[in-house]
Every structure is written in structure tokens, then in C-alpha cells.
Write a protein that holds these residues in place. Structure first.
Motif, short mmCIF file in Angstrom:
data_model
loop_
_atom_site.label_atom_id
_atom_site.label_comp_id
_atom_site.label_asym_id
_atom_site.label_seq_id
_atom_site.Cartn_x
_atom_site.Cartn_y
_atom_site.Cartn_z
N GLY A 162 0.80 -1.21 0.00
CA GLY A 162 0.00 0.00 0.00
C GLY A 162 0.84 1.27 0.00
N ALA A 163 0.16 2.40 -0.05
CA ALA A 163 0.84 3.69 -0.18
C ALA A 163 1.68 4.01 1.06
N GLU A 164 1.10 3.84 2.25
CA GLU A 164 1.83 4.20 3.47
C GLU A 164 3.14 3.45 3.58
N SER A 165 3.11 2.16 3.34
CA SER A 165 4.32 1.34 3.48
C SER A 165 5.34 1.67 2.40
N THR A 166 4.86 1.91 1.19
CA THR A 166 5.76 2.27 0.11
C THR A 166 6.45 3.59 0.39
N LEU A 167 5.72 4.56 0.90
CA LEU A 167 6.32 5.85 1.24
C LEU A 167 7.30 5.71 2.41
N ALA A 168 7.04 4.78 3.33
CA ALA A 168 7.97 4.54 4.43
C ALA A 168 9.31 4.03 3.91
N VAL A 169 9.26 3.12 2.94
CA VAL A 169 10.49 2.62 2.31
C VAL A 169 11.23 3.75 1.62
N LEU A 170 10.51 4.52 0.82
CA LEU A 170 11.14 5.59 0.05
C LEU A 170 11.79 6.62 0.97
N SER A 171 11.08 6.99 2.02
CA SER A 171 11.61 7.98 2.96
C SER A 171 12.91 7.50 3.61
N THR A 172 12.90 6.25 4.08
CA THR A 172 14.08 5.71 4.74
C THR A 172 15.24 5.57 3.77
N HIS A 173 14.93 5.14 2.55
CA HIS A 173 15.97 5.01 1.51
C HIS A 173 16.59 6.38 1.21
N GLN A 174 15.79 7.42 1.19
CA GLN A 174 16.32 8.77 0.96
C GLN A 174 17.35 9.14 2.01
N HIS A 175 17.05 8.87 3.28
CA HIS A 175 18.01 9.21 4.35
C HIS A 175 19.31 8.42 4.19
N VAL A 176 19.19 7.15 3.87
CA VAL A 176 20.38 6.33 3.71
C VAL A 176 21.22 6.85 2.54
N HIS A 177 20.55 7.15 1.44
CA HIS A 177 21.27 7.65 0.26
C HIS A 177 21.98 8.97 0.55
N ARG A 178 21.28 9.87 1.25
CA ARG A 178 21.80 11.21 1.47
C ARG A 178 22.85 11.26 2.58
N LEU A 179 22.62 10.53 3.67
CA LEU A 179 23.48 10.68 4.84
C LEU A 179 24.53 9.60 5.00
N VAL A 180 24.21 8.41 4.52
CA VAL A 180 25.13 7.28 4.72
C VAL A 180 25.95 6.99 3.47
N HIS A 181 25.29 6.92 2.31
CA HIS A 181 25.99 6.59 1.07
C HIS A 181 26.34 7.81 0.24
N GLY A 182 25.75 8.96 0.58
CA GLY A 182 25.94 10.15 -0.25
C GLY A 182 27.30 10.76 -0.12
#
Length: 340
Positions: free
Chosen positions: A320-340
Motif C-alpha cells: 500500500g501507499a503508506e508502506s511504500t512511502l515509508a520505504v522511500l523515505s528511509t531510503h532517501q536518508h540512507v542515500h543522502r546521509l550514509v551513502h551520499g
């Protein structure tokens, strides 16, 4: 631990699949949207907040931003209250009010006012924010989500009076920490989106220049991470909540709880510069990768779709939408702060 190939950047394919010409469908049967359940502002506002973080959005994401923004603005009524649910025919099915969806609308509109890809979108979002910000909610979580919007807007526009007044009222609504050092949480139980409470207080401490609020927020974040960690991995508060003396694991665990914890840890790192908070972001992403109580992968790395809940024997297979957005949000943080 189950592992999966991880794209360097979040993948928005499933989010786009859940979206039609009007807005974002709330539910899915496995990967297929369920139009019969309609749309909600809760998800459209979350989607605005997530997509507006993308610094170089594709044409597709720009189009989705416009769709979610228009839908959210259409929900805001002249008195500042908001509708939440619309059916597939385009009719609102609820009375307008100031529940969680009102707070999330303010959060999404703030994100769009600060970072939407066009000046027209930003101006429309700011107008909508100011209208809804005139109201207040009696519900703590609604005021928590409103605080996220007010705080974000004040970071970009420190002179925005409507946001400053709202944020002060939101801090009062969240309340002080408990005097019990074993349970400092402001409520007798952890419920849902608990990380949002911490993030709201972190923002308030930052933009209101109130060190006491900031210290309270970091104390609560330490408590939340300790309470929601078990055997070296996240074991987050389930749908039924968690109170003193209730030990993990418990199910049905929701991806939104993991995502808001990642939000809080990312914000704590940005506010303090202390790299230990990045471990919380890593733990949240690791939960989606399968380092959780059921050793189950909780997203589709090909499409970016998120599964709807972690169960004792696996997962809810719906995306569903809520869970998909939860994945996307967390992935953004990892990309920006950890792997960026």
C-alpha cells in the motif's frame, strides 16, 4: 539476515503505479491498486513530503508532485479544516476536521512550499499552509504532524508568523517528558509514528532556539531506540502499542514506525552533527532489508514497493501507499546521509 540489491537512489515505480490522474490510492492487493478504497490526504501529504526531498526530480516526479499538491489543496476548507477521504468518483466521503490528516496536510504543504519544483507550486502550497495553520487540533498526534510542517517552514522562512505560533502550540500539545526516568515518554504508551514526536521536538528546539526542548528530544530518542531494539536489530512498536514492562518482539509491526524513527535519527544528526545517530538510520534501513524479528525482506528493490506489515511468520504481501512511502523515505536518508 535476508539481503537484497540496493539501488543507490530510491525507486518510485510502485508509487507511480498506485497513482492515477487524480491522486494516490491508499491500498493495494499485492502490487495492484485498489481503487474501490479511494484516496486519502494522509498518504498524499506523506507523498508530498517525500517527493519534495528529491533535489533533481524526474519529469514523472514533477507530475506526481503537482497531482498530490492539487489533491491536498482541494481538501483544505475555508475554515482551515481538511477532508481526508475521497472515493474514486471524486467525492469526499467524510466531514472536514482536524485529525491526523490535517496535521499531515500541513506537513506536506510545508514541504511543497519550501522545495516543490516550480515557483507556482511553492506559492500555492504556502497559501494552503497558512489557511490550515489557523486551526488547532485537540489530538496530540495531529499537532505532532503539524509541528513537522511548521518547523520545516521556519527553517526556510524564519519570519513566517503563522508557523511560529503554530509550532509553539504544538510543543504544548505534545507535552513534557514523564518524570519517571524509566519511562520518560510523554504518554503512558508508545502508539504509532512515535519517531515523529521526537522529530517535532528536535525541530522546535532548533527553530525556537530552546535548548531545553532539544535536550528533551534527544533523551526521548535514546529511550525510543533502546525500547525498539531487540537482539541487535529494530523490533518496533506494533499496532497494539507498547507500554512499560512490555518487551519485544511483538507483531504486527508497521513500516511507518520504522520510517519515523529514521526521520528522527536523521534530524538528530543534522541538528547535533553526532554521527552516532546515523546508526539509527542504518538500523531502520536494515529492518527493511530483512534484519528484523521475522528475518523477512520488507520491500521490493526493483519497484520500491513496501510491504504492509511484519508478521510473526513473515509479512503482509500487500504493498500500500503508506508502506511504500515509508520505504522511500528511509531510503532517501540512507542515500543522502550514509551513502551520499
Amino acid at each position: 539476515m535476508i539481503t537484497a540489491p540496493t539501488s543507490l537512489r530510491p525507486v518510485f515505480d510502485h508509487l507511480a503505479r498506485l497513482t492515477d490522474d487524480r491522486a494516490l490510492f491508499e491500498h493495494a492487493l499485492h502490487t495492484d491498486p485498489r481503487p474501490e478504497h479511494g484516496y486519502c490526504i494522509d498518504d498524499a501529504a506523506r507523498a508530498l513530503a517525500v517527493i519534495c526531498r528529491e533535489s533533481d526530480p524526474s519529469t514523472q516526479l514533477v507530475e506526481l508532485t503537482e497531482r498530490y499538491l492539487s489533491f491536498t489543496l482541494s481538501a483544505v476548507q475555508p475554515d482551515g479544516s481538511c477532508h481526508n477521504r475521497m472515493n474514486v468518483a471524486g467525492n469526499w466521503t467524510d466531514a472536514s476536521g482536524v485529525g491526523d490528516w490535517w496535521g499531515r496536510a500541513l506537513w506536506g504543504l510545508s514541504a511543497a512550499a519550501c522545495r516543490a519544483p516550480t515557483s507556482d507550486m511553492r506559492a500555492r502550497a504556502l497559501t494552503g499552509f497558512r489557511l490550515a495553520a489557523a486551526r488547532r487540533s485537540p489530538h496530540q498526534r495531529a499537532m505532532t504532524f503539524a509541528a513537522l510542517g511548521a518547523g520545516e517552514l521556519l527553517l526556510a522562512r524564519p519570519g513566517e508568523a503563522s508557523a511560529r505560533t503554530l509550532l509553539r502550540d504544538c510543543v504544548t500539545a505534545i507535552g513534557p517528558a514523564s518524570v519517571d526516568p524509566a519511562w520518560p515518554w510523554p504518554q503512558p504508551r508508545l502508539t504509532y509514528a512515535n519517531g515523529s514526536v521526537v522529530e517535532a521536538l528536535l525541530l522546535a528546539g532548533q527553530v525556537l532556539a530552546d535548548g531545553g526542548i532539544g535536550v528533551q528530544a534527544l533523551t526521548l530518542l535514546e529511550f525510543l531506540l533502546a525500547t525498539e531494539t531487540h537482539d541487535g536489530h529494530l523490533s518496533v512498536t506494533p499496532v497494539g502499542g507498547r507500554g512499560p514492562g512490555e518487551r519485544p518482539p511483538a507483531f504486527d509491526q508497521q513500516p511507518i514506525e520504522v520510517a519515523t524513527l529514521a526521520d528522527a535519527c536523521a534530524r538528530a544528526f543534522e541538528v547535533t552533527g553526532d554521527s552516532r545517530w546515523l546508526e539509527g538510520v542504518r538500523s531502520a534501513w536494515s529492518w527493511f532489508l530483512g534484519n528484523n524479528d521475522s528475518m523477512t525482506l520488507m520491500y521490493d528493490p526493483t519497484t520500491g514497493g513496501g510491504y504492509d506489515g511484519l508478521e510473526r511468520g513473515g509479512r503482509n504481501a500487500n504493498q500500500g501507499a503508506e508502506s511504500t512511502l515509508a520505504v522511500l523515505s528511509t531510503h532517501q536518508h540512507v542515500h543522502r546521509l550514509v551513502h551520499g
